[in-house]
Design an enzyme around this catalytic site. Structure first.
Site, PDB file in Angstrom:
ATOM      1  N   CYS A   1       0.890  -1.161   0.000  1.00  0.00           N
ATOM      2  CA  CYS A   1       0.000   0.000   0.000  1.00  0.00           C
ATOM      3  C   CYS A   1       0.931   1.214   0.000  1.00  0.00           C
ATOM      4  O   CYS A   1       1.636   1.472   0.984  1.00  0.00           O
ATOM      5  CB  CYS A   1      -0.894  -0.004   1.243  1.00  0.00           C
ATOM      6  N   SER A   2       0.958   1.925  -1.105  1.00  0.00           N
ATOM      7  CA  SER A   2       1.949   2.995  -1.280  1.00  0.00           C
ATOM      8  C   SER A   2       1.762   4.106  -0.254  1.00  0.00           C
ATOM      9  O   SER A   2       0.672   4.316   0.289  1.00  0.00           O
ATOM     10  CB  SER A   2       1.849   3.587  -2.687  1.00  0.00           C
TER      11      SER A   2
END
Length: 379
Positions: free
Chosen positions: A91-92
């Site tokens: 999850c950036s």
């Protein structure tokens, strides 16, 4: 969950105050989509490798969910080309997500193809900004996609999600006003350009060599080409079909064809600093590099190897000098030195001064300042 709501509000306030989120409509989408819905309750980890567990340490889990840091949600996706223990989905970081979506210059009515659903958070943000029926998201990994779909349900978002190889885009939903990739590419797939309307944008992390990535924003032209600037450095996991095989350093016992000494400043340092490293990697083709400890001594040595494995070079500390060793049909260190000198002669340009053109026939050319400026063909 009041604690989550408080953290969520603080994160978006911080992104807007810093200027990372300048688009009012996009900021509203960030406020409408809590990030913690897209962080697995168990099995995720921080970028430094610390495990996250919502049951055993809920406050720590929430802290991570609303920190401006990436969260690793998968390690080892079964690809034999990847060494064990390497993250393969994340999850950036919110700031990076905001930066990419701002770069896409989204407008009401746009239709968007996202390549790489990942956790689903980016798809949810796009859906909140544009409408669920305006977003298609493609993911190749069935386990990752299953988790994203469950998270999207929790968030109340229903963009179209498809299990497929994102390198081919998704022609059934084309044409798109924007294609946004959440995975890095060395070769921009032709399908992404073909499926984008004239004047539309393809936004992606682009890299000449794994580890030296930049954000690219390419405008699609009527002749089937696309071009545009780089918007600064960032790193993403590579597109599955473009994952490079692990690069093997030359064995310590490998005998060089040529050896010489270098005197003066540290020749390795410029390749460990992003601005100069990017300029070199854009100019030298088909190679990889790495650092390792000097066998039986202090310090570290730089190694280089060509993509075909036929040529290699080492730069090893030797007293107050540096010993260069190279072998094979290419003199790799000479190529790197020439590229570094060219970068210096051009004034040491930052990555933001470069851009990329993808020709209608698929050829790639990195350029400086303008598409007609100095350039380097990519292979």
């Amino acid at each position: 969950m009041p604690s989550a709501a408080r953290r969520h509000r603080a994160l978006i306030d911080s992104l807007t105050a810093s200027g990372a989120l300048g688009d009012r409509r996009l900021a509203a989408a960030f406020r409408a989509v809590p990030r913690h819905f897209f962080v697995p309750l168990h099995g995720a980890a921080t970028a430094s490798g610390s495990p996250l567990d919502a049951d055993r340490a809920p406050e720590r889990w929430l802290d991570a969910a609303y920190a401006d840091e990436p969260i690793v949600v998968q390690v080892d996706d079964g690809d034999p080309r990847r060494p064990e223990g390497v993250p393969t989905s994340s999850c950036s970081a919110p700031g990076i997500v905001a930066r990419m979506l701002e770069a896409a210059r989204l407008q009401d009515g746009h239709r968007v193809l996202e390549v790489g659903t990942g956790t689903g958070w980016n798809a949810a943000l796009l859906a909140a900004r544009l409408g669920d029926d305006r977003v298609v998201s493609v993911e190749i990994d069935p386990e990752v996609l299953e988790g994203a779909r469950a998270a999207l349900v929790r968030a109340g978002r229903t963009p179209r999600t498809v299990r497929d190889d994102g390198e081919s885009g998704y022609p059934e939903g084309a044409p798109y006003d924007r294609v946004i990739a959440t995975c890095a590419a060395t070769r921009v797939p032709r399908a992404w350009i073909r499926q984008t309307v004239k004047g539309g944008l393809v936004v992606l992390p682009w890299t000449a060599m794994e580890g030296a990535g930049v954000l690219a924003r390419l405008t699609v032209h009527g002749d089937g080409s696309a071009s545009g600037p780089f918007l600064g450095g960032l790193g993403f996991m590579p597109l599955l079909s473009q994952r490079p095989p692990p690069a093997a350093a030359p064995p310590p016992e490998a005998e060089p064809d040529e050896t010489r000494l270098l005197h003066g400043p540290d020749p390795v340092a410029p390749l460990t600093r992003f601005p100069s490293a990017f300029g070199v990697t854009a100019a030298v083709r088909r190679w990889r590099m790495g650092l390792r400890a000097v066998p039986g001594g202090a310090g570290r040595q730089l190694w280089l190897v060509s993509s075909d494995g036929e040529s290699w070079a080492r730069v090893v500390p030797s007293g107050t000098a540096w010993r260069v060793e190279q072998a094979g049909p290419r003199s790799l260190w000479d190529e790197v030195e020439d590229a570094r000198e060219e970068w210096r002669a051009l004034g040491g340009p930052a990555p933001e001064r470069y851009g990329l053109t993808v020709a209608a026939d698929g050829g790639h050319r990195v350029w400086l300042d303008t598409p007609d400026g100095p350039g380097w063909d990519q292979e």
